[in-house]
Write an enzyme that holds these catalytic residues in place. Structure first.
Site, PDB file in Angstrom:
ATOM      1  N   ASN A  12      61.817  64.229  -0.189  1.00 19.71           N
ATOM      2  CA  ASN A  12      60.797  65.518   0.035  1.00 19.71           C
ATOM      3  C   ASN A  12      59.814  64.289   0.922  1.00 19.71           C
ATOM      4  OD1 ASN A  12      59.347  66.724  -0.100  1.00 19.71           O
ATOM      5  ND2 ASN A  12      58.094  66.400  -2.413  1.00 19.71           N
ATOM      6  N   GLU A 105      51.588  68.293  -6.207  1.00 22.65           N
ATOM      7  CA  GLU A 105      50.774  68.131  -5.342  1.00 22.65           C
ATOM      8  C   GLU A 105      50.144  70.659  -4.867  1.00 22.65           C
ATOM      9  OE1 GLU A 105      52.584  66.821  -1.864  1.00 22.65           O
ATOM     10  OE2 GLU A 105      52.295  65.218  -3.104  1.00 22.65           O
TER      11      GLU A 105
HETATM   12  P1  PGA Z   1      56.361  59.280  -2.979  1.00 14.45           P
HETATM   13  O1  PGA Z   1      56.369  60.283  -3.828  1.00 14.45           O
HETATM   14  O2  PGA Z   1      57.713  58.859  -3.459  1.00 14.45           O
HETATM   15  O3  PGA Z   1      55.450  58.955  -1.366  1.00 14.45           O
HETATM   16  O4  PGA Z   1      54.879  58.594  -4.466  1.00 14.45           O
HETATM   17  C1  PGA Z   1      56.498  60.786  -4.445  1.00 14.45           C
HETATM   18  C2  PGA Z   1      56.257  62.798  -4.441  1.00 14.45           C
HETATM   19  O5  PGA Z   1      55.688  63.591  -4.253  1.00 14.45           O
HETATM   20  O6  PGA Z   1      58.045  63.675  -3.948  1.00 14.45           O
END
Ligand code: PGA
Length: 260
Positions: A12, A105
């Site tokens: 992602n 988010e």
């Molecule tokens: P991160 O994000 O690996 O930067 O902690 C994971 C995500 O939000 O998919």
């Protein structure tokens, strides 16, 4: 992991990499990954919308590249007056295979609700793509021993009204909010405990076959250094990787950790 389910490693990218950087990243990734990797692991990349056509064109042109295109978000409607949004049918037309629904988010900064996640999940399935339905608790909820209750509420609402067969085909990502982008990874035991609880919830609600088939990813500061341990857990079928997916070398190592 369990041999009954194919591992899925998803990158992602969030709001990182413009389209030229995206091309550079997938070129490098294609160089690092081999047919053997794609034969054993499903690998999706989820770039920003402005990069998607570039990434799709690259994947189509390179016959030996088995990368799958993913999206970070969508609108549930097919078309309409929704300024700034992108529909599931537009994504399907770009050969998108996986769409993230309800990332924390999006919930936190853009007001996505459990009901909205449910609507999107249904729309993604209807457009013949695979939803990655995100669930996860805050630190306060974990400390108050409310983590399972929170995840169970999100899961029940997100999957409400779906048929067992559809639930078996989709992906649930367990992403504890306190572990996202913080460098603080859940321990492999914590990840396993919640992924196993999620599988039990699916089994209770949709039956044993859906429970056995549904793939459950862990997400939250996953990286090459902790991927093998997380993936060695029987109910962790893959990883949803944020920050560490921006670097092709690091992401390729994570994919290769899923090959055992
Ligand atoms: P991160 O994000 O690996 O930067 O902690 C994971 C995500 O939000 O998919």
């Amino acid at each position: 992991m369990n041999s009954a389910r194919r591992p899925l490693i998803s990158g992602n990218w969030k709001m990182h990499h413009h389209h030229l950087e995206a091309l550079h990243c997938v070129e490098k990734l294609a160089f690092r990954l081999s047919k053997e990797d794609y034969a054993r692991v499903d690998v999706s990349v989820h770039p920003p919308f402005t990069d998607m056509r570039t990434v799709q064109t690259f994947i189509l042109a390179e016959k030996n590249v088995g990368l799958l295109l993913g999206a970070q978000h969508c609108h549930a409607a097919d078309k309409g007056a929704f300024t700034g949004e992108v529909s599931v049918s537009m994504l399907a037309k770009l050969d998108v295979r996986y769409v993230i629904a309800g990332h924390s988010e999006r919930r936190q900064f853009f007001g996505e609700t459990d009901a909205g996640v449910n609507e999107k999940t249904k729309a993604i399935l209807k457009a013949a793509m695979t939803p990655i339905v995100c669930v996860g608790e805050t630190l306060e909820e974990r400390e108050a021993d409310q983590a399972v209750a929170r995840v169970s509420t999100q899961l029940a609402a997100g999957l409400a009204g779906l048929k067992a067969d559809a639930v078996g085909s989709l992906v649930v990502a367990y992403e504890p909010i306190w572990a996202i982008g913080t460098g603080r990874t859940a321990t492999a035991d914590d990840a396993q405990a919640m992924c196993s609880a999620i599988r039990s919830m699916v089994t209770a609600e949709f039956g044993p076959e859906a429970g056995l088939r549904v793939r459950i990813q862990y997400g939250g500061s996953a990286k090459a250094a902790n991927a093998s341990e997380l993936l060695s857990q029987s109910d962790v079928d893959g990883l949803l990787v944020g920050g560490a997916s921006l670097d092709a070398d690091e992401f390729a190592k994570i994919v290769q950790a899923a090959r055992f």
